[in-house]
Design a protein around this motif. Structure first.
Motif, PDB file in Angstrom:
ATOM      1  N   LYS A 133       0.812  -1.220   0.000  1.00 37.42           N
ATOM      2  CA  LYS A 133       0.000   0.000   0.000  1.00 37.42           C
ATOM      3  C   LYS A 133       0.849   1.275   0.000  1.00 37.42           C
ATOM      4  O   LYS A 133       0.359   2.349  -0.333  1.00 37.42           O
ATOM      5  CB  LYS A 133      -0.919   0.025   1.217  1.00 37.42           C
ATOM      6  CG  LYS A 133      -1.871  -1.156   1.295  1.00 37.42           C
ATOM      7  CD  LYS A 133      -2.823  -1.200   0.106  1.00 37.42           C
ATOM      8  CE  LYS A 133      -3.849  -2.321   0.280  1.00 37.42           C
ATOM      9  NZ  LYS A 133      -4.729  -2.446  -0.916  1.00 37.42           N
ATOM     10  N   GLY A 134       2.100   1.156   0.445  1.00 37.48           N
ATOM     11  CA  GLY A 134       2.941   2.349   0.496  1.00 37.48           C
ATOM     12  C   GLY A 134       2.570   3.317   1.595  1.00 37.48           C
ATOM     13  O   GLY A 134       3.000   4.475   1.579  1.00 37.48           O
ATOM     14  N   GLY A 187      11.543 -14.969   8.727  1.00 39.05           N
ATOM     15  CA  GLY A 187      11.702 -14.102   7.564  1.00 39.05           C
ATOM     16  C   GLY A 187      10.838 -14.575   6.419  1.00 39.05           C
ATOM     17  O   GLY A 187       9.968 -15.436   6.585  1.00 39.05           O
ATOM     18  N   VAL A 188      11.074 -14.021   5.254  1.00 38.45           N
ATOM     19  CA  VAL A 188      10.338 -14.427   4.063  1.00 38.45           C
ATOM     20  C   VAL A 188      11.290 -14.394   2.868  1.00 38.45           C
ATOM     21  O   VAL A 188      12.047 -13.433   2.691  1.00 38.45           O
ATOM     22  CB  VAL A 188       9.112 -13.505   3.805  1.00 38.45           C
ATOM     23  CG1 VAL A 188       9.516 -12.045   3.693  1.00 38.45           C
ATOM     24  CG2 VAL A 188       8.357 -13.935   2.549  1.00 38.45           C
ATOM     25  N   ALA A 189      11.299 -15.478   2.096  1.00 33.38           N
ATOM     26  CA  ALA A 189      12.122 -15.535   0.891  1.00 33.38           C
ATOM     27  C   ALA A 189      11.424 -14.710  -0.187  1.00 33.38           C
ATOM     28  O   ALA A 189      10.511 -15.163  -0.863  1.00 33.38           O
ATOM     29  CB  ALA A 189      12.302 -16.980   0.443  1.00 33.38           C
ATOM     30  N   ILE A 190      11.855 -13.484  -0.333  1.00 28.77           N
ATOM     31  CA  ILE A 190      11.125 -12.514  -1.135  1.00 28.77           C
ATOM     32  C   ILE A 190      11.085 -12.886  -2.606  1.00 28.77           C
ATOM     33  O   ILE A 190      10.139 -12.546  -3.325  1.00 28.77           O
ATOM     34  CB  ILE A 190      11.731 -11.096  -0.932  1.00 28.77           C
ATOM     35  CG1 ILE A 190      10.677 -10.007  -1.140  1.00 28.77           C
ATOM     36  CG2 ILE A 190      12.959 -10.877  -1.758  1.00 28.77           C
ATOM     37  CD1 ILE A 190       9.697  -9.878  -0.009  1.00 28.77           C
ATOM     38  N   ASP A 191      12.091 -13.619  -3.102  1.00 22.98           N
ATOM     39  CA  ASP A 191      12.096 -13.961  -4.518  1.00 22.98           C
ATOM     40  C   ASP A 191      11.166 -15.121  -4.850  1.00 22.98           C
ATOM     41  O   ASP A 191      11.011 -15.476  -6.017  1.00 22.98           O
ATOM     42  CB  ASP A 191      13.522 -14.254  -5.007  1.00 22.98           C
ATOM     43  CG  ASP A 191      14.160 -15.448  -4.324  1.00 22.98           C
ATOM     44  OD1 ASP A 191      13.543 -16.017  -3.411  1.00 22.98           O
ATOM     45  OD2 ASP A 191      15.290 -15.806  -4.708  1.00 22.98           O
ATOM     46  N   ALA A 192      10.537 -15.707  -3.827  1.00 21.51           N
ATOM     47  CA  ALA A 192       9.558 -16.766  -4.066  1.00 21.51           C
ATOM     48  C   ALA A 192       8.130 -16.261  -3.938  1.00 21.51           C
ATOM     49  O   ALA A 192       7.180 -17.023  -4.086  1.00 21.51           O
ATOM     50  CB  ALA A 192       9.781 -17.916  -3.083  1.00 21.51           C
ATOM     51  N   ILE A 198       5.124  -8.752  -3.718  1.00 19.46           N
ATOM     52  CA  ILE A 198       6.472  -8.580  -3.164  1.00 19.46           C
ATOM     53  C   ILE A 198       6.526  -7.398  -2.203  1.00 19.46           C
ATOM     54  O   ILE A 198       7.017  -7.512  -1.080  1.00 19.46           O
ATOM     55  CB  ILE A 198       7.508  -8.430  -4.289  1.00 19.46           C
ATOM     56  CG1 ILE A 198       7.677  -9.749  -5.039  1.00 19.46           C
ATOM     57  CG2 ILE A 198       8.848  -7.963  -3.730  1.00 19.46           C
ATOM     58  CD1 ILE A 198       8.575  -9.659  -6.257  1.00 19.46           C
ATOM     59  N   SER A 199       6.014  -6.255  -2.632  1.00 19.23           N
ATOM     60  CA  SER A 199       6.072  -5.094  -1.741  1.00 19.23           C
ATOM     61  C   SER A 199       5.210  -5.315  -0.499  1.00 19.23           C
ATOM     62  O   SER A 199       5.554  -4.864   0.595  1.00 19.23           O
ATOM     63  CB  SER A 199       5.644  -3.823  -2.487  1.00 19.23           C
ATOM     64  OG  SER A 199       4.310  -3.922  -2.948  1.00 19.23           O
ATOM     65  N   GLY A 200       4.103  -6.013  -0.647  1.00 20.48           N
ATOM     66  CA  GLY A 200       3.269  -6.322   0.511  1.00 20.48           C
ATOM     67  C   GLY A 200       3.978  -7.243   1.490  1.00 20.48           C
ATOM     68  O   GLY A 200       3.845  -7.085   2.712  1.00 20.48           O
ATOM     69  N   ALA A 201       4.718  -8.218   0.966  1.00 24.86           N
ATOM     70  CA  ALA A 201       5.489  -9.106   1.838  1.00 24.86           C
ATOM     71  C   ALA A 201       6.562  -8.318   2.590  1.00 24.86           C
ATOM     72  O   ALA A 201       6.820  -8.562   3.776  1.00 24.86           O
ATOM     73  CB  ALA A 201       6.124 -10.223   1.026  1.00 24.86           C
ATOM     74  N   GLY A 234      10.566  -4.262  -5.742  1.00 17.93           N
ATOM     75  CA  GLY A 234       9.462  -4.540  -4.824  1.00 17.93           C
ATOM     76  C   GLY A 234       9.896  -4.467  -3.374  1.00 17.93           C
ATOM     77  O   GLY A 234       9.171  -3.961  -2.512  1.00 17.93           O
ATOM     78  N   LEU A 235      11.096  -4.970  -3.097  1.00 13.40           N
ATOM     79  CA  LEU A 235      11.624  -4.908  -1.738  1.00 13.40           C
ATOM     80  C   LEU A 235      11.887  -3.467  -1.321  1.00 13.40           C
ATOM     81  O   LEU A 235      11.578  -3.059  -0.198  1.00 13.40           O
ATOM     82  CB  LEU A 235      12.901  -5.737  -1.663  1.00 13.40           C
ATOM     83  CG  LEU A 235      13.559  -5.940  -0.305  1.00 13.40           C
ATOM     84  CD1 LEU A 235      12.586  -6.556   0.690  1.00 13.40           C
ATOM     85  CD2 LEU A 235      14.801  -6.805  -0.454  1.00 13.40           C
ATOM     86  N   LEU A 236      12.431  -2.672  -2.230  1.00 12.34           N
ATOM     87  CA  LEU A 236      12.698  -1.259  -1.944  1.00 12.34           C
ATOM     88  C   LEU A 236      11.408  -0.513  -1.621  1.00 12.34           C
ATOM     89  O   LEU A 236      11.318   0.218  -0.630  1.00 12.34           O
ATOM     90  CB  LEU A 236      13.402  -0.626  -3.145  1.00 12.34           C
ATOM     91  CG  LEU A 236      13.618   0.891  -3.113  1.00 12.34           C
ATOM     92  CD1 LEU A 236      14.519   1.290  -1.962  1.00 12.34           C
ATOM     93  CD2 LEU A 236      14.199   1.367  -4.450  1.00 12.34           C
ATOM     94  N   HIS A 237      10.391  -0.696  -2.438  1.00 16.69           N
ATOM     95  CA  HIS A 237       9.133   0.006  -2.200  1.00 16.69           C
ATOM     96  C   HIS A 237       8.438  -0.479  -0.934  1.00 16.69           C
ATOM     97  O   HIS A 237       7.851   0.311  -0.187  1.00 16.69           O
ATOM     98  CB  HIS A 237       8.211  -0.183  -3.404  1.00 16.69           C
ATOM     99  CG  HIS A 237       8.605   0.642  -4.583  1.00 16.69           C
ATOM    100  ND1 HIS A 237       8.186   0.358  -5.868  1.00 16.69           N
ATOM    101  CD2 HIS A 237       9.397   1.741  -4.680  1.00 16.69           C
ATOM    102  CE1 HIS A 237       8.693   1.264  -6.700  1.00 16.69           C
ATOM    103  NE2 HIS A 237       9.427   2.104  -5.999  1.00 16.69           N
ATOM    104  N   GLY A 238       8.499  -1.771  -0.668  1.00 10.47           N
ATOM    105  CA  GLY A 238       7.769  -2.312   0.476  1.00 10.47           C
ATOM    106  C   GLY A 238       8.388  -2.004   1.818  1.00 10.47           C
ATOM    107  O   GLY A 238       7.674  -1.728   2.783  1.00 10.47           O
TER     108      GLY A 238
END
Length: 337
Positions: A133-134, A187-192, A198-201, A234-238
């Motif tokens: 959501k940002g 944690g969460v494996a973001i690339d999966a 992705i940003s939500g995770a 996605g990681l940067l934004h999330g």
């Protein structure tokens, strides 16, 4: 997630040390959880642990065989299956950070059911995430970003978390990859994660916190890597970082597994700020972590000095010099009023 320790690290027959970075990361940060390593003929990686067969490892107390290797696509080589099944037959759980689920392999699934052992797929979260959501959140966040993949983002984040905690900061390491999860236990494996989430995770991983709490987020890939830029963005934004540290390997000329030239540090700084402002307008760089493992001490010192002079940011090697100067910068720039 419940992964039984101690570990026996399985390296298979990987072609180089970097392909065993999962195993090496566990050894570097959780050596006391490991009894040994198991390698197949032709393996070109060595964590420094004692080489053991399965019987010896069980006598030494090993409870879980950890697949400590990575490869493009996260596939499980067919010729590794026999060893994994043998570990299961010996009564060991198996933990994997590969993309493929262990239970998708018939022989592994049947052996695990027969012996009633656990198959732990670290890369698969076992839950769903909302879309990002940002929305601004309380607390502070730091993200490690890279000029390439596999340049030291995880090690830098772990070193920062350790140094900040020693200095009295309220900080925690947020794992976004399989090795980090095996080190942190969560944690969460973001690339999966499915791309739209992705940003939500990342938002789920770095929730609201006290104003002075720091989420130290393990970065993934690079905004400039043609294979992984989507995950990095996605990681940067999330995670909405207030601060970021650029990670770089100075001897590398092309990005890993592709022919594209490695990104310039200045370009990474500019692009991270430009794109990161979408969810945190105050984002800023606070340091540069240079992986100097391939350099002599004299050459490493020269590279760090030149990098700091060029960019005006504390430049360190997290392993050789520690991250103290970066933490000094964080304390200065984010001091409570």
């Amino acid at each position: 997630m419940a992964i039984r320790t101690p570990y026996l690290l399985f390296l298979g027959d990987v072609p180089d040390p970097l392909a065993a970075k999962t195993a090496q990361g566990i050894v570097d940060w959780r050596r006391d959880w490991c009894v040994g390593q198991l390698r197949l003929p032709g393996c070109r990686a060595d964590t420094g642990l004692p080489d053991m067969d399965l019987a010896t490892a069980r006598k030494a107390g090993a409870e879980t065989l950890v697949i400590g290797a990575v490869n493009p696509g996260g596939v499980l080589p067919e010729h590794w299956v026999e060893t994994i099944v043998q570990a299961i037959e010996a009564g060991m759980d198996v933990a994997s950070g590969l993309h493929i689920r262990l239970g998708e392999v018939e022989g592994i699934r049947e052996a695990a059911a027969r012996r009633n052992v656990a198959l732990v797929d670290v890369r698969h979260a076992g839950r769903t995430f909302a879309v990002g959501k940002g929305t601004p959140r309380s607390g502070k966040r730091l993200l490690t970003v890279g000029t390439d993949c596999a340049v030291g983002k995880k090690y830098t984040a772990l070193a920062l978390e350790r140094e900040m905690t020693l200095r009295g900061f309220d900080a925690d390491f947020c794992a976004t990859g399989q090795t980090g999860i095996l080190i942190a236990g969560r944690g969460v494996a973001i690339d999966a994660v499915v791309a739209d989430f992705i940003s939500g995770a990342a938002e789920w991983l770095t929730p609201e916190a006290d104003a002075d709490h720091w989420h130290i987020v393990e970065g993934q890939g690079s905004l400039f890597h043609p294979s992984f830029a989507g995950v990095s963005l996605g990681l940067l934004h999330g995670c909405q970082p207030d601060a970021f540290v650029i990670c770089h390997e100075p001897t590398r000329r092309t990005m890993r597994n592709v022919d594209h030239p490695i990104a310039e540090i200045g370009d990474v700084i500019d692009q991270t700020v430009r794109l990161g402002r979408l969810t945190n307008p105050a984002i800023r760089p606070v340091g540069i972590a240079v992986n100097t493992a391939a350099l002599s001490p004299h050459a490493a010192e020269a590279v760090l000095a030149a990098t700091q002079a060029r960019f005006g940011l504390p430049s360190v090697d997290p392993i050789r010099t520690g991250v103290g100067p970066i933490v000094d910068r964080i304390a200065e720039e984010f001091a409570s009023p």
